[in-house]
Design a protein around this motif. Structure first.
Motif, mmCIF file in Angstrom:
data_model
loop_
_atom_site.group_PDB
_atom_site.id
_atom_site.type_symbol
_atom_site.label_atom_id
_atom_site.label_comp_id
_atom_site.label_asym_id
_atom_site.label_seq_id
_atom_site.Cartn_x
_atom_site.Cartn_y
_atom_site.Cartn_z
ATOM 1 N N PRO A 403 0.793 -1.207 -0.019
ATOM 2 C CA PRO A 403 0.253 0.143 0.015
ATOM 3 C C PRO A 403 1.027 1.117 0.058
ATOM 4 O O PRO A 403 0.488 2.131 -0.581
ATOM 5 C CB PRO A 403 -0.897 -0.169 1.165
ATOM 6 N N TRP A 404 1.895 1.254 0.735
ATOM 7 C CA TRP A 404 2.629 2.570 0.736
ATOM 8 C C TRP A 404 3.626 2.589 -0.627
ATOM 9 O O TRP A 404 3.311 3.846 -1.032
ATOM 10 C CB TRP A 404 3.657 2.407 1.807
ATOM 11 N N ALA A 422 -7.038 5.296 -3.109
ATOM 12 C CA ALA A 422 -7.205 3.925 -3.148
ATOM 13 C C ALA A 422 -6.317 2.820 -2.335
ATOM 14 O O ALA A 422 -6.729 1.931 -1.842
ATOM 15 C CB ALA A 422 -6.983 3.177 -4.826
ATOM 16 N N ALA A 423 -5.094 3.414 -2.381
ATOM 17 C CA ALA A 423 -4.040 2.576 -1.568
ATOM 18 C C ALA A 423 -4.457 2.703 -0.053
ATOM 19 O O ALA A 423 -4.650 2.068 0.662
ATOM 20 C CB ALA A 423 -2.651 3.532 -1.773
ATOM 21 N N LEU A 424 -5.024 3.937 0.395
ATOM 22 C CA LEU A 424 -5.689 4.327 1.779
ATOM 23 C C LEU A 424 -6.475 3.260 2.017
ATOM 24 O O LEU A 424 -6.684 2.620 3.014
ATOM 25 C CB LEU A 424 -5.790 5.701 2.013
ATOM 26 N N ARG A 464 -1.806 7.182 9.174
ATOM 27 C CA ARG A 464 -1.576 8.460 9.686
ATOM 28 C C ARG A 464 -0.673 8.985 8.755
ATOM 29 O O ARG A 464 -0.555 10.240 8.274
ATOM 30 C CB ARG A 464 -0.739 8.396 10.834
ATOM 31 N N ALA A 465 0.517 8.245 7.931
ATOM 32 C CA ALA A 465 0.989 8.947 7.025
ATOM 33 C C ALA A 465 0.456 9.144 5.755
ATOM 34 O O ALA A 465 0.832 10.341 5.189
ATOM 35 C CB ALA A 465 2.401 7.861 6.749
ATOM 36 N N MET A 466 -0.534 8.308 5.384
ATOM 37 C CA MET A 466 -1.145 8.817 4.312
ATOM 38 C C MET A 466 -2.062 10.009 4.631
ATOM 39 O O MET A 466 -2.381 10.846 3.579
ATOM 40 C CB MET A 466 -2.251 7.593 3.745
ATOM 41 N N GLY A 467 -2.707 9.659 5.719
ATOM 42 C CA GLY A 467 -3.633 11.046 5.981
ATOM 43 C C GLY A 467 -2.981 12.283 6.277
ATOM 44 O O GLY A 467 -3.270 13.294 5.707
ATOM 45 N N LEU A 470 -2.469 13.808 2.629
ATOM 46 C CA LEU A 470 -3.451 14.013 1.982
ATOM 47 C C LEU A 470 -4.582 15.157 2.806
ATOM 48 O O LEU A 470 -5.336 15.802 2.115
ATOM 49 C CB LEU A 470 -4.643 12.853 1.813
ATOM 50 N N GLY A 471 -4.366 15.288 4.141
ATOM 51 C CA GLY A 471 -5.128 16.251 4.908
ATOM 52 C C GLY A 471 -6.299 15.815 5.444
ATOM 53 O O GLY A 471 -7.236 16.340 5.645
ATOM 54 N N LEU A 472 -6.126 14.344 5.457
ATOM 55 C CA LEU A 472 -7.221 13.475 5.978
ATOM 56 C C LEU A 472 -7.068 12.718 7.339
ATOM 57 O O LEU A 472 -6.034 12.185 7.239
ATOM 58 C CB LEU A 472 -7.860 12.610 5.105
ATOM 59 N N GLY A 473 -7.866 12.606 8.139
ATOM 60 C CA GLY A 473 -7.693 11.707 9.280
ATOM 61 C C GLY A 473 -6.898 12.115 10.336
ATOM 62 O O GLY A 473 -6.289 11.441 11.129
ATOM 63 N N GLU A 474 -6.679 13.361 10.534
ATOM 64 C CA GLU A 474 -5.601 13.998 11.150
ATOM 65 C C GLU A 474 -5.974 14.435 12.707
ATOM 66 O O GLU A 474 -5.327 14.446 13.730
ATOM 67 C CB GLU A 474 -5.017 15.189 10.611
ATOM 68 N N ALA A 475 -7.567 14.420 12.799
ATOM 69 C CA ALA A 475 -8.127 14.778 14.013
ATOM 70 C C ALA A 475 -8.132 13.554 15.158
ATOM 71 O O ALA A 475 -8.020 12.472 14.642
ATOM 72 C CB ALA A 475 -9.401 15.307 13.844
#
Length: 544
Positions: A403-404, A422-424, A464-467, A470-475
């Motif tokens: 995935p990475w 898609a990888a996320l 977390r690295a993907m987020g 992308l600016g997603l899932g950081e909260a």
């Protein structure tokens, strides 16, 4: 891994090679601050925020994003409201930052304004005049001290270079220029560098007399000051290719004899209902109008689900305020509901809109945070043990689970965020199987709890690295999910207390082993657009 970008100037994908090793200078055209930002603005700044996030992994990036706070639109709006134009613009700068914060778009490293760069702009115009690329035209202005208008001589630049970015033909430009011809200009294609002062307008002293800049000159002057004569990347919406970016190149390269930007990146448009939106509903929505319907992350996710160079179709559905029937474009245009014959109004239709794309994006963001939350629950009670890596555990002959590497390949291929997402999603799917203890469906074997915890730790690290990129899932997952659920309940008019009472009733019926009654309650919840999920950690529920 090398990043390749599609250069609008050459219309080819090229390897991104920094002007200075390890460093990148990026300039993106900012907003003209006379009103609230709309969805098209969200597209631009989410795209380039993501570009900058990715490039910062291995480059020192200087990101410059300007504000146009001196402009005809600002002056008109200020006059309508009886405000000082600079003060009005400053207020909308603050509003811009507020909207961008909800989208996860951070401030740029440098955010120059036209009003604070007048010296650089005037010097730039003077340099063009000195080199013979600019000329003055006497103004008829009645303002004391108003001198001349200053224009750029387009034909002094080689036509092939002037037209390279836009790919247009000189004959087409000449025909367009004649539509609004100014007899004072040497050539209809010439454009304004400096505008003489008009009564009641903000103005500055200059060697050409009192006045203010034309539109295009500001970005040439500000990019030069903060990034140098030549810099790496210039970005913006593709609507800016002509005339704005075309004229920026002309000004900058004629003033200095050097290339302005080495790579030009342009994002696509936002189309509403494939450009078939009825005028009664309108194809203009401010970002702020969307907040009652979605979280900022859902809008960001939706915008990143399409490659940045492609156009985004933004679906909008509206219904009759009287009978709640979904309306077709014919009814919307006619402002009459064909189901109940009720008369419709534009305001009434806009109050009944739904955004199906955003609803789906909200579900995807919910899934991301639910996965984080479920992993947190497992890791809080199970200690990780030694075992195989995620890649080893879930790869099959001829089907490697990487995935990475897939994520990197997508982002390095001209910032292909759909491939990255898609990888996320691959990681999320595996993580949820591990949480549920169903990894045998992919691995063919059951894993020990400690090994499962180890793999979940790796899943979360990847998420977390993907987020972050992308600016997603950081909260934090739990408060985000609670806030998201409350927002979606409000948007659908659902009472949370009623939902929780029904969920408690279902739980009680299951405890009593009255499964038929429990299923009946579940169906009632489903009819309310509430999804109930039984997980190892307990019952979860969300809004469909």
């Amino acid at each position: 891994m090398t990043t390749r970008v599609f250069n609008s100037l050459t219309r080819e994908k090229e390897e991104l090679v920094p002007l200075r090793p390890g460093k990148l200078g990026i300039y993106v055209c900012g907003v003209t601050v006379y009103d609230l930002c709309h969805v098209g603005h969200a597209r631009v700044y989410v795209v380039f925020d993501t570009v900058v996030r990715w490039l910062r992994r291995d480059h020192q990036v200087t990101y410059v994003r300007n504000f146009t706070d001196v402009d005809d639109k600002i002056i008109r709006r200020a006059r309508e409201r009886g405000e000082d134009p600079i003060a009005l613009a400053a207020r909308y700068v603050d509003e811009f930052h507020a909207d961008m914060a909800r989208l996860g778009v951070g401030p740029a490293d440098v955010e120059p304004k036209v009003s604070t760069h007048m010296v650089e702009i005037i010097d730039f115009v003077a340099e063009l005049e000195k080199r013979g690329f600019a000329y003055r035209v006497p103004s008829s202005s009645t303002v004391d001290g108003a001198g001349d208008d200053v224009y750029f001589r387009v034909r002094e630049m080689p036509a092939a270079r002037y037209l390279q970015l836009s790919g247009r033909h000189l004959e087409d430009l000449q025909a367009g220029a004649r539509v609004a011809i100014d007899e004072r200009k040497e050539d209809p294609m010439d454009f304004a560098l400096w505008k003489s002062a008009k009564p009641g307008e903000v103005s500055w002293d200059s060697p050409f007399g009192k006045g203010r800049p034309g539109w295009h000159i500001e970005c040439s002057a500000m990019s030069k000051k903060h990034l140098g004569v030549t810099f790496d990347i210039h970005g913006g919406g593709k609507d800016l290719i002509f005339p704005h970016h075309t004229n920026e190149i002309a000004q900058s390269e004629c003033a200095h004899g050097e290339v302005m930007a080495r790579y030009w990146l342009h994002n696509g448009f936002i189309n509403f209902n494939d450009e078939k939106m009825a005028k009664s509903v309108g194809n203009f929505f401010t970002i702020r109008e969307l907040w009652p319907f979605c979280t900022g992350e859902a809008l960001r996710f939706f915008l990143l689900s399409t490659h940045y160079r492609g156009d985004v179709n933004f679906d909008v559905v509206t219904s009759c305020p009287s009978c709640a029937a979904e309306l077709n474009p014919t009814d919307q245009h006619a402002l009459v509901c064909s189901y109940c014959q009720a008369a419709l109004t534009t305001e009434g239709l806009r109050q009944k809109v739904r955004f199906p794309n955003l609803e789906e994006a909200e579900r995807r963001v919910q899934y991301l945070y639910q996965t984080h939350h479920r992993i947190d629950g497992v890791l809080a009670t199970t200690e990780a043990a030694d075992g195989a890596s995620l890649e080893f555990a879930f790869s099959k002959p001829g089907q490697p689970f990487t995935p990475w590497a897939d994520f990197e390949a997508g982002m390095n291929d001209d910032f292909n965020t759909p491939k990255a997402i898609a990888a996320l999603n691959d990681v999320l799917r595996v993580a949820n199987l591990l949480v549920a203890g169903r990894e045998k469906e992919l691995t063919g074997q059951k894993l020990k709890p400690g090994v499962r915890a180890l793999l979940l730790t790796e899943c979360q690290r990847l998420m977390r690295a993907m987020g972050k990129a992308l600016g997603l899932g950081e909260a934090d997952a739990a408060p985000f999910l609670a806030g998201q659920r409350a927002l979606r309940l409000r948007a659908k008019g659902i009472d949370q207390v009623v939902v929780e009472e029904l969920i408690a009733e279902r739980t009680q019926k299951k405890t009593e082993k009255d499964f038929a009654a429990a299923d009946a309650v579940r169906e009632r919840l489903k009819a309310m657009d509430i999804e109930v999920m039984d997980t190892p950690a307990g019952v979860e529920w969300g809004v469909i």
